[in-house]
Design a protein around this motif. Structure first.
Motif, short mmCIF file in Angstrom:
data_model
loop_
_atom_site.label_atom_id
_atom_site.label_comp_id
_atom_site.label_asym_id
_atom_site.label_seq_id
_atom_site.Cartn_x
_atom_site.Cartn_y
_atom_site.Cartn_z
N SER A 14 0.80 -1.22 0.24
CA SER A 14 -0.03 -0.10 0.04
C SER A 14 0.89 1.25 0.12
O SER A 14 1.73 1.31 0.86
N GLU A 70 -5.16 7.72 -0.74
CA GLU A 70 -4.77 9.05 -0.75
C GLU A 70 -4.80 9.66 0.64
O GLU A 70 -5.60 9.19 1.43
N ARG A 113 0.53 9.32 -10.21
CA ARG A 113 -0.71 8.34 -9.68
C ARG A 113 -0.89 7.41 -10.80
O ARG A 113 -1.30 6.34 -10.76
N GLN A 173 -1.48 14.06 -11.66
CA GLN A 173 -1.92 12.94 -12.02
C GLN A 173 -0.83 12.00 -12.51
O GLN A 173 -1.04 10.66 -12.66
N LYS A 219 -1.46 -0.85 -4.09
CA LYS A 219 -2.90 -0.30 -3.46
C LYS A 219 -2.42 1.15 -3.13
O LYS A 219 -1.90 1.36 -1.99
N ARG A 220 -3.22 2.15 -3.82
CA ARG A 220 -2.74 3.59 -3.61
C ARG A 220 -3.80 4.11 -2.74
O ARG A 220 -5.04 3.86 -2.93
N ASP A 234 -1.04 3.38 -10.48
CA ASP A 234 -2.20 2.61 -10.68
C ASP A 234 -1.83 1.63 -11.62
O ASP A 234 -2.79 0.69 -11.75
N ARG A 235 -1.14 1.73 -12.49
CA ARG A 235 -0.60 0.71 -13.48
C ARG A 235 0.11 -0.59 -13.05
O ARG A 235 0.31 -1.42 -13.58
#
Length: 252
Positions: free
Chosen positions: A138, A171, A158, A155, A168-169, A162-163
């Protein structure tokens, strides 16, 4: 000579902090640039972009270093730095340094237009959607002030995180809030800086994430130092280059 099939040359500006404190970030950046299909070049005579002098009001020193930087890097199609603050200095402030020197201003503007923060280059220029890194854990992301406000880097990191299948991102609250480093700010106003980074560390811990990723080594050292002084030996602080390149481990 650029090899057949290559997308061209990219000059890596290593930055002073990375060179002196954590050169592994530069090697990770090289890996990412080459994975995107470019030939990565590191000009050997590079030193400082002049940011400390500029921020402290020493315009003469900043201008001298800017001239050196321009002369060494202007032949390349792209210049990439694993730092939003250094890339922001070149893109945002170099033209202003030469407001009264038309010849140098034109060269500064040309250089600024092809200078990018690492993730900005990978996403906006190279169109990268897959990275070589493998990370399982994470992650929360801290937006550094210069990258966010001077370059619009938000972005891009991020999108790359995310790829990554194992990431597990999460915020954090007030992710765009300063960490309190600010270069000379942390030296001139240590009490205020300390209160700001304490607030940032509490936001990071509040996510429950295994690690915080970010794009500037100055922020990284500031946050990691406060976490460790708070007794937190578990939360990892990872530069986005090392994370995306697969040089950061990962768990939990």
């Amino acid at each position: 000579m650029v090899a057949p099939g290559s997308r061209g040359e990219v000059a890596l500006f290593v930055t002073c902090l990375v060179d002196l404190m954590r050169p592994s970030i530069a090697f990770s950046a090289l890996k990412l640039i080459e994975a995107a299909g470019y030939v990565a070049v590191v000009p050997e005579a590079q030193t400082c972009c002049g940011q400390p002098g500029y921020n402290s009001g020493d315009t003469a020193a900043a201008r001298a270093l800017a001239r050196k930087f321009i002369a060494e890097f202007e032949r390349f199609p792209y210049i990439v730095a694993p730092s939003g603050s250094c890339a922001g200095t070149v893109r945002t402030h170099y033209p202003d340094l030469f407001a009264d020197e038309p010849g140098w201003r034109a060269r500064a503007e040309a250089l600024a237009a092809k200078t990018f923060e690492l993730t900005q280059f990978l996403v906006d220029v190279a169109g990268v959607t897959e990275v070589p890194g493998d990370f399982n854990g994470s992650i929360t992301y801290h937006d550094s002030c210069s990258g966010l406000r001077e370059l619009g880097v938000k972005q891009q990191p991020r999108a790359l995180l995310d790829r990554m299948p194992g990431v597990k991102r999460i915020e954090m609250r007030e992710c765009e809030e300063c960490c309190g480093f600010g270069g000379l700010f942390a030296v001139k106003y240590p009490d205020i800086s300390g209160a700001i980074v304490q607030r940032k560390c509490e936001a990071i811990r509040g996510t429950g994430a295994y690690a915080v990723a970010l794009g500037d080594l100055g922020c990284m050292m500031n946050i990691e130092g406060r976490l460790r002084r708070n007794g937190d030996e578990l939360t990892q602080v990872i530069h986005i280059a090392e994370l995306l390149a697969g040089d950061a481990g990962g768990q939990g």
